[in-house]
Design an enzyme around this catalytic site. Structure first.
Site: not given
Length: 582
Positions: A302, A310, A328, A341, A505
């Protein structure tokens, strides 16, 4: 920049309609059996597992039994499986078994206790989960031209808890027993000698279901110093259609638009899986219908935390912030890497052959800035610096998927453009969505010359149009298209929940997958794209163009069209596999 979302329709790339949960339909078939004079026995109690062998990603197993005079049943497992012991009055159930992270397989013994007027009766069956492929097995000394048959030191019995050919045993005796008296003894023990296999080995036939007991007798009576079943191996070919509950109804037609099924037939399982970085809103990594195809946790990043003003980077955690658009990244990743599978709801376009590296760039307000995208690209390629600290990626990517953009005609971000050029020279292939604003201009960064631009089409291979004012961006710079209408995707943190997605997307990860499978095929064939990583993009574009369905004529609405992934991985396609590397 903003990601696409499900509930709002704005300058984004994603519209999700109809959140769904999988439907479980149990059908009981009743058959009448006519007993004739030839019948000798009544229905025998049975306890069955289907399938009995799972790949390293794990999967769902259907358990069924037919036991008369039982009021209820209990199920246990050794070693334990989450959710057990299980108590039921039904004659069937479905369990989920997790996959293996190492190369060692594991065998589960399932024990069914039937309780009723006849007391407690126990039945058992076995399930095997294969381990991941061991890459170390690909290297080793070249075999000698004249092999020396090694001495067999094994004594005892083989493993009868794994799948094997019914009614067949293989026995070894160092003295190569072949006398008629020995064969007669074996027959008296329930084993019919079939043939000599050489070097002390013999094949025997026995009654199906009696293999373990007969093997024990052969060993105890000295017919074999070692006796094993004929183990049943499974091919590495990919099963078609894959065993996923929504595949036939909702996914097959989408995958066939790009010939994914034909591509899967030309690929094989490989431990060295290319990595696609999904730079997005984060991923619900706890979903077991996605987690097995993610890179190790220490590689996740992240880059932003909750506030891009910040930044608080966090390596190893990419949990999305709650609210609109939270799913998303999970949706994008599932198109590529949903476990396939294994009896789960959705199949992934990569069929477990690629891995996804989650990189979160959106903060709690769903904002991602120039620096976040640049740092994500640098990290995907190997390392980046955030707030004075260097973050090194232990699992670098080969492909990056960017399902995001700024849809302003002619827009460019010079800082990000420089980073795009840098990572491209390092050998990274970047794929991005064109945008959803029905604009005759491809959004940025898809419009960058260092990025492969992808638009969306509908089921008729026409430029996708959804709600009023929202359709796939098109025009100069658009290279390829992919399905972007009604694409089933994982939705939310709960395994099995999904939705239908609409937007570019959804289209971009199909092309990212095509690139990843191309790199995999190159690797399996021993090809190298180029000695110069900077020319990777040129060769990948050449390959995709050779496999594009409109390759002869570019179209303003669909570019060079849909890509045939089967052509991308076809070793006879000179556009992808030249006789001499460029």
């Amino acid at each position: 920049m903003q990601p696409a979302e499900c509930s709002r329709v704005s300058a984004t790339h994603w519209i999700c309609l109809g959140q769904r949960k999988p439907a479980y339909i149990l059908v009981t078939l009743c058959a009448l059996m006519v007993l004739t004079a030839c019948s000798t026995t009544a229905n025998q109690p049975r306890f069955e597992a289907n399938p009995q062998t799972l790949s390293s990603i794990g999967g769902y197993v259907n358990l069924s039994w037919n036991i008369e005079d039982a009021e209820y049943y209990s199920l246990q497992s050794d070693p334990p499986i989450p959710g057990m012991p299980l108590f039921t009055k039904q004659s069937h159930t479905t369990i989920r078994i997790e996959g293996r992270q190492n190369s060692n397989p594991i065998n589960y013994q399932l024990i069914l206790e039937a309780r009723g007027s006849r007391g407690i009766r126990r039945f058992s069956t076995f399930i095997r989960v294969n381990g991941r492929l061991d890459c170390s097995s690909k290297t080793g000394l070249r075999a000698q031209s004249t092999a020396i048959w090694p001495e067999v030191k094994k004594v005892g019995l083989g493993n009868f808890d794994v799948p094997y050919v019914k009614g067949r045993l293989i026995a070894y005796h160092k003295n190569e027993l072949s006398l008629q008296s020995n064969r007669a003894t074996a027959q008296s023990l329930g084993a019919q000698w079939a043939r000599d296999l050489g070097k002390g080995w013999s094949l025997y036939y026995t009654r199906p279901g009696q293999e373990a007991a007969v093997a024990q007798r052969l060993y105890q009576n000295g017919i074999g110093q070692y006796v094993q079943p004929e183990y049943l191996y499974q091919p590495d070919d990919l099963s078609l259609p894959p065993n996923n509950r929504s595949y036939d109804l909702e996914q097959a037609a989408l995958f066939r638009q790009m010939d994914f099924e034909l591509a899967w037939k030309q690929l094989r399982v490989d431990c060295l899986k290319p990595v696609i970085a999904v730079v997005d809103s984060g991923i619900y990594t706890q979903r077991i219908d996605l987690a097995p195809n993610l890179t190790p946790q220490e590689s996740w990043l992240d880059v932003v935390g909750s506030n891009l003003e910040d930044p608080r980077p966090n390596q190893g955690a990419v949990e999305p912030f709650s609210g609109t658009g939270a799913s998303h990244g999970t949706q994008v990743a599932s198109i590529i890497a949903a476990t396939t599978n294994d009896g789960s709801v959705l199949a992934g376009a990569a069929y477990n052959l690629l891995r996804v590296l989650p990189i979160k760039v959106f903060d709690a307000q769903r904002r991602a800035g120039t620096l976040q995208l640049a740092q994500a690209l640098e990290y995907a390629a190997g390392a980046t610096q955030i707030a004075g600290r260097v973050y090194t990626n232990p699992t670098p990517a080969q492909v990056v998927n960017l399902s995001l953009s700024i849809s302003i005609p002619g827009f460019q971000d010079p800082y990000l453009e420089q980073v795009l050029e840098q990572v491209t020279r390092q050998g990274l292939i970047v794929v991005a969505s064109s945008g959803n604003l029905d604009s005759a201009s491809v959004g940025y960064p898809a419009s960058s010359p260092f990025v492969i631009a992808v638009g969306a089409v509908d089921s008729n291979n026409k430029r996708a149009k959804w709600l009023s004012g929202f359709a796939s961006n098109y025009g100069s710079g658009l290279e390829f298209v992919a399905p972007g209408t009604g694409v089933p995707v994982a939705h939310g943190p709960n395994t099995g929940d999904y939705a239908l997605a609409y937007g570019t997307s959804a289209a971009a990860p199909f092309v990212s997958t095509a690139v990843g499978l191309y790199l995999l095929k190159q690797q399996q064939m021993g090809f190298s794209l180029s000695s110069d990583p900077g020319s990777f993009l040129k060769q990948v574009r050449k390959c995709l163009l050779s496999a594009a369905k409109n390759s002869a004529q570019w179209d303003i609405e669909t570019g060079f069209g849909l890509i045939s992934v089967a052509r991308v991985v076809d070793p006879n396609n000179p556009g992808c596999f030249p006789q001499e590397n460029p």
